[in-house]
Design a protein around this motif. Structure first.
Motif, PDB file in Angstrom:
ATOM      1  N   LYS A  91     -35.802  46.398  31.641  1.00 41.09           N
ATOM      2  CA  LYS A  91     -36.070  45.121  30.980  1.00 41.09           C
ATOM      3  C   LYS A  91     -36.698  45.356  29.599  1.00 41.09           C
ATOM      4  CE  LYS A  91     -36.084  40.574  31.357  1.00 41.09           C
ATOM      5  NZ  LYS A  91     -34.872  39.789  31.616  1.00 41.09           N
ATOM      6  N   GLU A  92     -37.574  46.359  29.518  1.00 39.80           N
ATOM      7  CA  GLU A  92     -38.207  46.671  28.238  1.00 39.80           C
ATOM      8  C   GLU A  92     -37.193  47.233  27.244  1.00 39.80           C
ATOM      9  OE1 GLU A  92     -40.731  45.819  25.989  1.00 39.80           O
ATOM     10  OE2 GLU A  92     -41.881  46.076  27.836  1.00 39.80           O
ATOM     11  N   ILE A  93     -36.226  47.997  27.741  1.00 43.88           N
ATOM     12  CA  ILE A  93     -35.178  48.518  26.867  1.00 43.88           C
ATOM     13  C   ILE A  93     -34.332  47.371  26.319  1.00 43.88           C
ATOM     14  CG2 ILE A  93     -33.046  49.890  26.831  1.00 43.88           C
ATOM     15  CD1 ILE A  93     -34.432  51.851  28.718  1.00 43.88           C
ATOM     16  N   THR A  94     -34.084  46.362  27.151  1.00 46.92           N
ATOM     17  CA  THR A  94     -33.378  45.166  26.678  1.00 46.92           C
ATOM     18  C   THR A  94     -34.166  44.501  25.553  1.00 46.92           C
ATOM     19  OG1 THR A  94     -32.428  44.809  28.877  1.00 46.92           O
ATOM     20  CG2 THR A  94     -32.421  42.934  27.371  1.00 46.92           C
ATOM     21  N   ASN A  95     -35.483  44.416  25.728  1.00 47.25           N
ATOM     22  CA  ASN A  95     -36.355  43.855  24.698  1.00 47.25           C
ATOM     23  C   ASN A  95     -36.296  44.701  23.421  1.00 47.25           C
ATOM     24  OD1 ASN A  95     -38.596  42.403  23.467  1.00 47.25           O
ATOM     25  ND2 ASN A  95     -39.897  44.102  24.105  1.00 47.25           N
ATOM     26  N   THR A 144     -33.772  56.696  22.585  1.00 50.39           N
ATOM     27  CA  THR A 144     -33.648  57.572  21.417  1.00 50.39           C
ATOM     28  C   THR A 144     -32.646  56.995  20.419  1.00 50.39           C
ATOM     29  OG1 THR A 144     -34.163  59.540  22.743  1.00 50.39           O
ATOM     30  CG2 THR A 144     -33.034  59.901  20.649  1.00 50.39           C
ATOM     31  N   GLU A 145     -31.519  56.517  20.938  1.00 44.91           N
ATOM     32  CA  GLU A 145     -30.485  55.945  20.071  1.00 44.91           C
ATOM     33  C   GLU A 145     -30.938  54.608  19.479  1.00 44.91           C
ATOM     34  OE1 GLU A 145     -28.008  57.600  19.143  1.00 44.91           O
ATOM     35  OE2 GLU A 145     -28.030  59.234  20.612  1.00 44.91           O
ATOM     36  N   LEU A 146     -31.698  53.824  20.248  1.00 46.22           N
ATOM     37  CA  LEU A 146     -32.203  52.548  19.723  1.00 46.22           C
ATOM     38  C   LEU A 146     -33.179  52.787  18.577  1.00 46.22           C
ATOM     39  CD1 LEU A 146     -32.711  50.543  23.045  1.00 46.22           C
ATOM     40  CD2 LEU A 146     -31.159  49.936  21.180  1.00 46.22           C
ATOM     41  N   GLU A 147     -33.999  53.835  18.715  1.00 48.46           N
ATOM     42  CA  GLU A 147     -34.909  54.156  17.622  1.00 48.46           C
ATOM     43  C   GLU A 147     -34.124  54.582  16.382  1.00 48.46           C
ATOM     44  OE1 GLU A 147     -37.331  56.327  14.922  1.00 48.46           O
ATOM     45  OE2 GLU A 147     -35.778  57.279  16.142  1.00 48.46           O
ATOM     46  N   GLU A 196     -22.376  43.155  21.339  1.00 49.17           N
ATOM     47  CA  GLU A 196     -21.768  43.753  22.531  1.00 49.17           C
ATOM     48  C   GLU A 196     -22.725  44.728  23.203  1.00 49.17           C
ATOM     49  OE1 GLU A 196     -18.875  43.388  24.263  1.00 49.17           O
ATOM     50  OE2 GLU A 196     -18.639  41.589  23.059  1.00 49.17           O
ATOM     51  N   MET A 197     -23.480  45.467  22.403  1.00 52.81           N
ATOM     52  CA  MET A 197     -24.462  46.403  22.953  1.00 52.81           C
ATOM     53  C   MET A 197     -25.508  45.679  23.786  1.00 52.81           C
ATOM     54  SD  MET A 197     -27.235  48.756  20.917  1.00 52.81           S
ATOM     55  CE  MET A 197     -28.324  47.321  20.712  1.00 52.81           C
ATOM     56  N   LEU A 198     -25.960  44.528  23.290  1.00 52.55           N
ATOM     57  CA  LEU A 198     -26.969  43.754  24.030  1.00 52.55           C
ATOM     58  C   LEU A 198     -26.451  43.341  25.402  1.00 52.55           C
ATOM     59  CD1 LEU A 198     -28.607  41.420  21.357  1.00 52.55           C
ATOM     60  CD2 LEU A 198     -29.659  43.319  22.581  1.00 52.55           C
ATOM     61  N   LYS A 199     -25.175  43.025  25.493  1.00 56.83           N
ATOM     62  CA  LYS A 199     -24.591  42.674  26.792  1.00 56.83           C
ATOM     63  C   LYS A 199     -24.641  43.856  27.748  1.00 56.83           C
ATOM     64  CE  LYS A 199     -21.261  39.386  24.789  1.00 56.83           C
ATOM     65  NZ  LYS A 199     -19.822  39.107  24.587  1.00 56.83           N
ATOM     66  N   ARG A 200     -24.490  45.056  27.219  1.00 54.71           N
ATOM     67  CA  ARG A 200     -24.437  46.251  28.065  1.00 54.71           C
ATOM     68  C   ARG A 200     -25.817  46.688  28.545  1.00 54.71           C
ATOM     69  NH1 ARG A 200     -19.588  47.121  30.052  1.00 54.71           N
ATOM     70  NH2 ARG A 200     -20.480  49.105  30.683  1.00 54.71           N
ATOM     71  N   VAL A 201     -26.854  46.506  27.715  1.00 56.33           N
ATOM     72  CA  VAL A 201     -28.185  46.990  28.095  1.00 56.33           C
ATOM     73  C   VAL A 201     -28.972  45.944  28.863  1.00 56.33           C
ATOM     74  CG1 VAL A 201     -28.307  48.535  26.110  1.00 56.33           C
ATOM     75  CG2 VAL A 201     -29.324  46.260  25.936  1.00 56.33           C
ATOM     76  N   ASN A 234     -23.411  54.974  20.854  1.00 55.35           N
ATOM     77  CA  ASN A 234     -24.144  55.947  21.673  1.00 55.35           C
ATOM     78  C   ASN A 234     -24.991  55.253  22.737  1.00 55.35           C
ATOM     79  OD1 ASN A 234     -23.066  58.023  20.172  1.00 55.35           O
ATOM     80  ND2 ASN A 234     -24.877  58.301  18.880  1.00 55.35           N
ATOM     81  N   VAL A 235     -25.609  54.121  22.355  1.00 57.79           N
ATOM     82  CA  VAL A 235     -26.401  53.352  23.332  1.00 57.79           C
ATOM     83  C   VAL A 235     -25.509  52.854  24.458  1.00 57.79           C
ATOM     84  CG1 VAL A 235     -27.783  51.270  23.678  1.00 57.79           C
ATOM     85  CG2 VAL A 235     -28.130  52.655  21.633  1.00 57.79           C
ATOM     86  N   VAL A 236     -24.345  52.325  24.087  1.00 54.75           N
ATOM     87  CA  VAL A 236     -23.404  51.800  25.083  1.00 54.75           C
ATOM     88  C   VAL A 236     -22.940  52.914  26.019  1.00 54.75           C
ATOM     89  CG1 VAL A 236     -21.129  50.755  25.405  1.00 54.75           C
ATOM     90  CG2 VAL A 236     -22.634  49.913  23.598  1.00 54.75           C
ATOM     91  N   GLN A 237     -22.603  54.071  25.450  1.00 57.05           N
ATOM     92  CA  GLN A 237     -22.128  55.193  26.270  1.00 57.05           C
ATOM     93  C   GLN A 237     -23.243  55.739  27.160  1.00 57.05           C
ATOM     94  OE1 GLN A 237     -20.587  57.759  23.190  1.00 57.05           O
ATOM     95  NE2 GLN A 237     -18.484  57.044  23.500  1.00 57.05           N
ATOM     96  N   ALA A 238     -24.473  55.788  26.641  1.00 59.18           N
ATOM     97  CA  ALA A 238     -25.609  56.280  27.431  1.00 59.18           C
ATOM     98  C   ALA A 238     -25.857  55.401  28.643  1.00 59.18           C
ATOM     99  CB  ALA A 238     -26.865  56.347  26.565  1.00 59.18           C
ATOM    100  N   GLY A 239     -25.610  54.109  28.482  1.00 54.77           N
ATOM    101  CA  GLY A 239     -25.860  53.178  29.582  1.00 54.77           C
ATOM    102  C   GLY A 239     -24.701  53.006  30.526  1.00 54.77           C
ATOM    103  N   LYS A 240     -23.613  53.756  30.325  1.00 55.98           N
ATOM    104  CA  LYS A 240     -22.444  53.614  31.189  1.00 55.98           C
ATOM    105  C   LYS A 240     -22.823  53.915  32.634  1.00 55.98           C
ATOM    106  CE  LYS A 240     -17.666  55.111  31.844  1.00 55.98           C
ATOM    107  NZ  LYS A 240     -16.603  56.042  31.406  1.00 55.98           N
ATOM    108  N   GLY A 241     -22.603  52.937  33.513  1.00 58.79           N
ATOM    109  CA  GLY A 241     -22.920  53.103  34.931  1.00 58.79           C
ATOM    110  C   GLY A 241     -24.364  52.839  35.277  1.00 58.79           C
TER     111      GLY A 241
END
Length: 565
Positions: free
Chosen positions: A355-359, A432-435, A480-485, A548-555
């Motif tokens: 949830k914090e990562i979404t924030n 890391t990618e968000l930073e 689109e990234m926000l939808k994934r995280v 990279n964020v999207v790929q890191a969150g895959k699955g």
């Protein structure tokens, strides 16, 4: 020497009991995994369902403290409303009485330790199994065995120390018929439970003492201790909420209010209530096991308290909101959902971190929105003010990365399933990618700032249009990234993000080639072309970080999404 050994045996037996309970609870939570989370998140649509959910979860994991800390965590993460949490807490108080019934039925009448040792043989191959679910079930079996072994050793150590005579000697100086004595036992029960932080352990001790038929320690005194335990058990959730947000502290306060209210009400009718429970057990349960009286009182106390207050959930919510008003704080300088203090159960803390990562992602998206504003600003003062805000946001993203990473490292120190360990690795890559996204947005702002400081030439109308088109593409990628995280992700295919990234890359190449032709044609100076290409190239880098964020969150969220669907 024998006295010292016996004292350490008593403390060690209690430690084995508590360790068994903790291991059993964690094993079941890891085995249930996302199913346990989805039950709590989805089965609280109304107050009755919330109560039933609290009963079910607590009866399974055998710890009301674990359930209430879990609930406080969910409220802190915004996954459960305060009203929903109150219903679950009510149910948790009822569910925790299952432990007393199990102990009353088999804990002291049958040498359960005799069966506990063979159970370890069943759990051993599961513990070393490569499959995570079987390993978790093995931990559950081990915890169950340790719990009852600790219970058996506790009884033996108490007999060796002649605890019964010691307690009888202490009670000889206390007036037996005085209501003050009942109040004293309530206070003692609360204090002991606060220290041990496990009402099941103090309930086991109470049942053991009651079963010894100690003079001066009858049913009324044991019942008073049990009521005190209901107050003492609230300290765990209260401690978990100290560093959480206001809503989470309200949930912990509601738990405390609910339990204290129940004790106060029952104290007004204490002796008639004890007589009624004794009559019920003797008439309908044979009356052969005195321990059933205490277990029945414990259950009746919590059920009646729930029935009295279940219709006043909104009023309880209003009360705790009045006691703990929402303070207006600068939310830019702190995390919203995870705390730096006491962690909840390690498996469930992962949800708070997500949830914090979404924030975090949402904050990066808002930060990116400033660039479009910066591009259109003509006034120097307004430009400097907005650029300073972008610098501030960049500093915040650095801090958020470190704080979330520290939290995840603390969570990883707990007993985690293999799936949860993999989740933490993915989440660490995401932050890391968000930073890096925050850094890239800051670089876009710096490019515009350098252009303003070192160039007298304005961007051409075509350049401005191209830059805005590129920003629009990056904005789509971030959306689109926000939808994934998101903690409840959509089932949108990653192909959407890949297509946007390809479009950004192609557009970057097209604009760079066009820039060379335009400079050669003297449509604008080489210097303004450098600023222009730097801006376009940084947008392309930003798009890479988003992918990279999207790929890191895959699955990362797929299992949870399936569970709550």
């Amino acid at each position: 020497m024998d006295l010292i050994v016996n004292i350490f045996s008593l403390v060690g037996s209690l430690a084995l009991f508590l360790f068994g309970m903790k291991t059993m609870s964690e094993g079941l939570e890891k085995f249930a995994g996302n199913r346990l989370r989805s039950i709590l998140a989805a089965m609280t649509r109304n107050r009755v369902m919330g109560v039933l959910t609290g009963i079910l979860i607590t009866a399974l994991i055998q710890s009301s403290s674990a359930t209430t800390v879990m609930v406080v965590s969910f409220v802190n993460a915004g996954l459960m409303t305060l009203a929903q949490s109150i219903g679950v807490i009510m149910g948790a108080n009822i569910g925790t009485t299952v432990t007393a019934w199990i102990i009353s039925a088999v804990g002291f009448k049958v040498n359960i330790a005799t069966f506990a040792i063979p159970m370890l043989a069943i759990g051993m191959p599961l513990i070393f199994n490569s499959k995570s679910s079987r390993k978790s079930m093995g931990e559950f079996i081990f915890g169950f065995s340790f719990l009852f072994m600790g219970l058996s050793f506790l009884q033996q150590a108490a007999n060796d120390l002649n605890i019964g005579s010691m307690v009888a000697g202490m009670l000889a100086h206390v007036p037996q018929e005085s209501f003050f004595t009942i109040l004293l036992f309530v206070i003692v029960g609360a204090l002991v439970t606060m220290i041990v932080q496990a009402s099941a352990a103090t309930m086991a001790i109470t049942l053991m003492l009651f079963g010894m038929n100690i003079p001066g320690f009858g049913f009324e005194q044991a019942a008073a201790l049990a009521m005190g335990q209901n107050i003492g058990t609230t300290i765990t959730a209260f401690m978990a909420s100290l560093t959480a947000n206001t809503q989470a502290r309200r949930a912990a306060l509601a738990h405390m209010f609910f339990n204290v209210f129940g004790v106060v009400v029952v104290l007004f009718v204490f002796y008639p209530a004890c007589d009624a429970v004794s009559w019920f057990v003797e008439q309908f349960m044979g009356g052969g096991n005195d321990l059933f009286k205490l277990s029945a009182f414990h259950t009746a106390f919590n059920i009646i308290n729930t029935l009295l207050l279940i219709g006043f959930v909104k009023q309880i919510e209003q009360l705790v909101c009045r006691v703990l008003p929402m303070k207006e704080k600068d939310e830019e300088h702190r995390l919203k959902f995870i705390s730096g203090g006491l962690l909840s159960t390690a498996e469930l803390s992962i949800m708070e971190a997500q949830k914090e990562i979404t924030n975090f992602a949402d904050r990066c998206y808002r930060m990116f929105g400033f660039i479009s504003e910066l591009l259109d600003i003509k006034d120097e003062s307004a430009f400097n003010k907005l650029f300073s805000r972008i610098e501030k946001y960049e500093s915040i993203t650095d801090e958020m990365e470190m704080e979330i990473a520290t939290y995840l490292n603390k969570v990883s120190e707990g007993r985690l399933s293999d799936e949860s360990k993999a989740q933490i690795q993915k989440m660490l890559r995401q932050i890391t990618e968000l930073e890096s996204i925050g850094d890239s947005v800051y670089n876009l702002g710096r490019t515009l700032n350098r252009h303003r400081m070192y160039s007298q030439e304005e961007f051409t109308a075509d350049q401005m249009q191209h830059m805005k088109t590129m920003l629009s593409l990056v904005d789509n990628a971030l959306a689109e990234m926000l939808k994934r995280v998101n903690i409840n992700p959509t089932r949108a295919s990653m192909a959407v993000s890949r297509n946007i990234e390809h479009e950004i890359n192609n557009y970057r190449t097209q604009l760079k080639n066009q820039n060379l032709r335009d400079v050669n044609s003297s449509l604008y100076s080489y210097q303004i072309g450098v600023f222009y290409v730097d801006f376009i190239s940084e947008c392309e880098k930003l798009g890479d970080f988003v992918m990279n964020v999207v790929q890191a969150g895959k699955g990362l969220n797929n299992d949870y999404a399936d569970a709550v669907a």
